[in-house]
Design a protein around this motif. Structure first.
Motif, PDB file in Angstrom:
ATOM      1  N   VAL A 107       0.838  -1.196   0.000  1.00 55.98           N
ATOM      2  CA  VAL A 107       0.000   0.000   0.000  1.00 55.98           C
ATOM      3  C   VAL A 107       0.873   1.246   0.000  1.00 55.98           C
ATOM      4  CG1 VAL A 107      -2.085  -0.895   1.111  1.00 55.98           C
ATOM      5  CG2 VAL A 107      -0.137  -0.201   2.521  1.00 55.98           C
ATOM      6  N   GLU A 111      -2.844   5.085   1.488  1.00 56.21           N
ATOM      7  CA  GLU A 111      -3.722   3.916   1.632  1.00 56.21           C
ATOM      8  C   GLU A 111      -3.584   3.302   3.022  1.00 56.21           C
ATOM      9  OE1 GLU A 111      -3.980   2.080  -2.900  1.00 56.21           O
ATOM     10  OE2 GLU A 111      -2.122   1.910  -1.751  1.00 56.21           O
TER      11      GLU A 111
ATOM     12  N   SER B  19     -12.360  -5.698  -0.473  1.00 54.12           N
ATOM     13  CA  SER B  19     -11.347  -5.111   0.393  1.00 54.12           C
ATOM     14  C   SER B  19     -11.483  -5.474   1.866  1.00 54.12           C
ATOM     15  CB  SER B  19     -11.307  -3.600   0.187  1.00 54.12           C
ATOM     16  OG  SER B  19     -12.607  -3.084   0.303  1.00 54.12           O
TER      17      SER B  19
END
Lengths: 206, 798
Positions: A107, A111, B19
């Motif tokens: 990430v 994020e 997610s």
């Protein structure tokens, strides 16, 4: 004669083993020894070094938000609770992301911060170990993989978060949380009863 | 790769990438239950009390499933043969398939029917997407093995999963132990004999597993199948099913465990495995630890075969001291792959360093052994039992021919003492016992020291040195001459036997030590298990076993010495004693003769010649000493010097023997003189045609499918000689060997030979004899240490 031959053979084998390992892989740190030194940058660009944290106990948590085992503990709020307990007790909690670019769990700083906010997580900081340097120094194998370092910089625990190697959050209440156990034993000045356990989870995506 | 699966996966992919699913969604993610299955479960609930309804529904379901899968998998016709086998797995004793997109799982029984009171195997079969994998019982650095929860009617039981051997799956710097492609987990199922014939058996299981590529998906599935019961054995399974099970069994590790060595306190660790246990000419060897923590899973494992031993270098893991030192050796060779369970727990004592408490996960990485039978003979022999055996063995030693001559001397001494008081006799008895125990302690310490030094030793090893054998012969000649009255042993010498009451304590002590010394070769056959146990124990236990053995040996004499009643029954001394003493010189000479014969095998005619010369010089020296006592002045001096010279020469001849002994100095062929196959090995002149043992010969014959009989012997091993005489040399046995085209390999351990020591260690033994029969393609079978004709013939028949 026989013995001498064996000794020589052993020496050759050892040399071969050492050569083949030199370029590789993971260190295996030892408990009751100084924790491996590291330097890492967090999502805010701040640099963290173990030597700067002398006098403070530290917990390292390897993480990958897409790993089902990580989701087990964040989804149930278990990891967040543990993070708050630890930071309240004076620990520096560093979540480490060692996923290489393009792999699961990698990430950007933004994020990572978004994940922290979204999951209501409470680490002191999230380190972006894109190169896997810290992960290799600690021999981090799984997400989660937990390490507890005492105030003197000695590694006192490494292994799994608890004793239930599953992805089922229903296992959490009955599990023995090894990090919590290490923290309470450390506080009571007792020896750590389980200093090394099998870490369980997804592999770290170096 | 069936197209259907790929399509399904593509459809499922967004789900997998979702997610942040909540916990409930997460665990359900992998579960795929077709609508038909849900319906089936609902139907099943209403019909659960009627077995017949279950059967009808299951047949209907099977039909329905076949329709569904036929339409869902249009690519079937063009699939690999394996996939075709898969597609036809339907009918009785087969569960519905669970397809998750990452793998297809099905629970399949070996046959559709089972007879009450018999066993059957089930297989949980995974067909895994290319590049994805599932895990072995120790998953390695990450991952999780599949788990099964069973729901079975009373009287039906299942055993643990029989894990097929895994592959090493590298993930970056990490490594997993697992499976790719197809894997069949075999599970034994047994049905009680009281099960009513005709009543079907319903088997239900819930499985959870983790399937990973780079990332991992936890999945689960429900499996249900019905087995019919019939009075006779299971019906013939269809060919596809038979093939599935045959392939699955081919991937199972062989039964039994190879005793190995592993120094766990070291970094790197060295694993030693007897090469005789391996298939010939391995092209690759990998060691898979049964438990997490023993070794670094991803580290290279360089190996080499050094004659009789495979040496492998392993990098220790996070908790090497607390993980079981067991695992699988997966050996690839020209004809395929073999998986051999290896057990180094007998070297536990060598583990050192701080022991990290390993949190034992009750489910993962457990199940060492998997219920496999063990051939490590004394694995089950606990310390108390070993001590009992040791005590009994020690008692029996008093009856051994190699101890008897010394005991005879002792009996004589005791008869002389019957006049004396209890205290004196008690002191004498205790001195004797102390002598025995001192010797045993000395040998135990020596043995442990040598073991610690890594030397290949075994019980009776002292007789493997020619010099030692000659010195023993000297000792017995001296004793014989003394008993015969030719010489008088002075206080300078040991004072054995003829020692009078006044200096009896030292004499008694030395007699005890001597008795124990010569008893050693007799202990091997009687004490194989206890000593094998002792050698593998931490030193206090080993010492305890060996000392108990000594105590057993000393006990009868101690009792005799202490009990006035028993002692009173001993005859009064008189002239008869002198005759008895002279008579007893003959067992001494006989022992010396036997030792010379042992030497003839070890050192050949030249060695025997040297020993005979030494014996003559010894006798001359002793006579000169004796004569010098009577002589005066200069003559006495000359006699003494001459005696010294002769004795020194005799000693030199004995010590000089070691390097000239054939086979003793070349590390290669060891005791088997030369590499030429020959029939007349030392320990038996007749009998079946034998070939000298070598690990290579054994492996080659095994690879060629030829049955092999291995006999490990030594010239000084009396049990070995008796066995050859009464069993192996019998015409029926010779015929049976010839009829079976059996390769008869004979290893001669008369001299030290590391290859034979390693072979013995492979069976948990530290001494000869050992007899092992390798039937063609079967596991080695160890025969008892005392053979009869019928034992051998029975073993060959089976």
């Amino acid at each position: 004669m026989m013995l001498r031959l064996e000794t020589r053979l052993a020496a050759v084998l050892t040399a071969v083993a050492l050569c083949s390992l030199s370029g590789a892989a993971l260190a295996t740190p030892e408990v009751d020894a100084p924790a491996p030194a590291f330097t890492g940058v967090d999502t805010a660009g701040k640099t963290w070094a173990l030597e700067d944290l002398a006098g403070q106990p530290v917990i390292l948590e390897w993480t990958n938000h897409d790993c089902p085992y990580v989701k087990k503990h964040y989804g149930a709020g278990n990891m967040q609770t543990l993070q708050r307990e630890a930071t309240d007790a004076g620990y520096v909690w560093l979540s480490v992301i060692s996923s290489a670019p393009g792999t699961q769990g990698h990430v950007s700083a933004a994020e990572a911060d978004a994940l922290t906010a979204e999951r209501d997580a409470a680490p002191t900081a999230v380190l972006l170990d894109t190169e896997g340097t810290i992960g290799r120094a600690y021999g981090a194998r799984t997400t989660p993989h937990m390490y507890v370092i005492d105030e003197a910089g000695t590694l006192v625990y490494m292994g799994g978060i608890d004793d239930r190697a599953t992805t089922d959050p229903a296992d959490i209440p009955a599990a023995t949380n090894y990090v919590r156990l290490a923290m309470s034993e450390l506080e009571a000045g007792q020896p750590i009863s389980r200093p090394v356990t099998r870490p369980y989870g997804c592999s770290v995506k170096y | 790769m069936p197209r259907g699966i790929a399509d399904q996966h593509r459809r499922r992919r967004p789900l997998a990438r979702a997610s942040h699913p909540g916990p409930a969604r997460m665990t359900r993610r992998g579960r795929t239950r077709p609508a038909a299955l849900l319906g089936w479960r609902a139907d099943r609930r209403s019909a659960s009390r009627s077995w017949h309804a279950v059967r009808e529904i299951s047949v209907l379901l099977a039909l329905l499933l076949s329709l569904v899968s036929a339409s869902a998998l249009p690519g079937d016709a063009g699939e690999t043969p394996d996939a075709r086998d898969w597609a036809v797995m339907r009918g009785l004793g087969v569960s519905q398939a669970v397809a998750t997109g990452n793998l297809r799982a099905q629970l399949i029984a070996e046959a559709g029917a089972v007879a009450p009171g018999s066993d059957l195997e089930l297989a949980l079969v995974f067909d895994i997407r290319p590049h994805w994998h599932t895990y072995w019982k120790n998953p390695g650095d990450s991952g999780e093995p599949p788990r099964l929860t069973w729901e079975l009617p009373p009287g039906v039981e299942v055993g643990p999963i029989q894990w097929p051997y895994p592959s090493l799956i590298r993930v970056g710097p990490l490594a997993n132990y697992g499976y790719a492609g197809r894997v069949a987990h075999l599970i034994p199922l047994s049905v009680t004999a009281d099960w009513p014939v005709g009543e079907p058996i319903e088997v239900r299981a819930e499985a959870t597993w983790l399937v990973c590529e780079a990332h991992c998906i936890p999945e689960e599935g429900q499996f249900e199948l019905v087995l019919e019961t019939s009075a006779t054995a299971a019906e013939d399974a269809d060919r596809a099913r038979a093939k599935l099970f045959a392939n699955a069994r081919a991937r199972l590790p062989s039964s039994g465990r190879i005793a190995a060595t592993l120094a766990r306190g070291e970094d790197p660790m060295r694993l030693g495995v007897p090469a005789a246990a391996l298939p010939p000419e391995p092209t690759s060897i990998a060691f898979f630890a049964d438990q997490w923590g023993l070794l670094e899973h991803a580290a290279a494992q360089p190996w080499a075969i050094d004659g009789a031993r495979l040496l492998m270098t392993l990098t220790p893991g996070e908790a090497p001291a607390s993980a079981a030192p067991t695992g699988l050796l997966v050996v690839e060779h020209a004809d395929g792959t073999e998986a051999l369970p290896v057990d180094a727990s007998r070297t536990l004592a060598e583990a050192s360093g701080p022991i990290a408490e390993l949190a034992v996960d009750p489910t993962a990485g457990s199940d060492p052994g998997g219920g496999a039978p063990t051939t490590v003979e004394d694995a089950a022999l606990g310390l108390p039992l070993a001590l009992l055996f040791a005590l009994l063995g020690g008692l029996v030693l008093n009856l051994m021919p190699c101890v008897f001559p010394v005991l005879a001397i002792k009996a004589l001494a005791l008869a002389q003492q019957s006049q004396q008081g209890l205290a004196e006799r008690a002191r004498h008895g205790l001195a004797y016992s102390a002598g025995v125990l001192a010797f045993f302690a000395l040998v135990a310490i020596l043995l442990l020291a040598l073991r610690a030094g890594g030397a290949a030793v075994g019980w009776g090893f002292q007789l493997q040195s020619p010099s030692f054998v000659v010195l023993m012969a000297y000792l017995f000649l001296t004793l014989g001459l003394s008993l015969a009255g030719a010489i008088t042993l002075g206080a300078g010498l040991m004072g054995i036997g003829a020692a009078g009451p006044s200096r009896g304590h030292l004499g008694a002590f030395m007699t005890g030590a001597l008795a124990a010394l010569v008893a050693a070769p007799c202990t091997a056959p009687f004490m194989g298990a206890a000593l094998g146990f002792a050698l593998a124990q931490p030193w206090p236990a080993a010492l305890a076993v060996v000392l108990t053995l000594g105590l057993g040996m000393a006990l009868p004499f101690l009792l005799l010495a202490l009990s006035p009643t028993l002692a009173r029954r001993l005859p009064r001394p008189g002239q008869w004693m002198e005759y008895l003493k002279q008579l007893l010189s003959f067992p001494m000479f006989a022992t010396a003769a036997w030792l010379l014969w042992v030497l003839s095998v070890q050192a050949g005619p030249i060695g025997v010649g040297a020993a005979l010369a030494g014996l003559v010089l010894l006798a001359l020296g002793l006579w000169l000493l004796e004569a010098s006592r009577a002589g005066q002045g200069r003559w006495q001096r000359v006699a003494q010097v001459s005696a010294g010279v002769s004795l020194a020469a005799a000693l030199w001849l004995a010590i000089d023997l070691a390097p000239s002994a054939p086979g003793a100095s070349d590390g290669g062929s060891g005791g088997t003189v030369g590499e030429e196959p020959r029939t007349a090995t030392p320990a038996g002149r007749s009998g079946p045609t034998s070939t000298p043992f070598s690990a290579e010969r054994l492996a080659a014959a095994r690879a060629a499918g030829r049955p092999v009989f291995v006999n490990m012997t030594a010239a000084w091993c009396i049990t070995c000689l008796v066995n050859e005489r009464v069993a192996l040399s019998r015409p029926t046995v010779v015929e049976a060997f010839a009829a079976g085209d059996l390769l008869y390999l004979k290893g001669d351990w008369t001299n030290r030979d590391a290859r034979i020591t390693d072979y013995l260690a492979g069976f948990g033994r530290s001494g000869v004899p050992i007899y092992v029969y390798y039937a063609s393609g079967a596991e080695p079978k160890v025969l008892p240490q005392v053979l009869t004709e019928s034992i051998v013939l029975d073993a060959l028949e089976r």
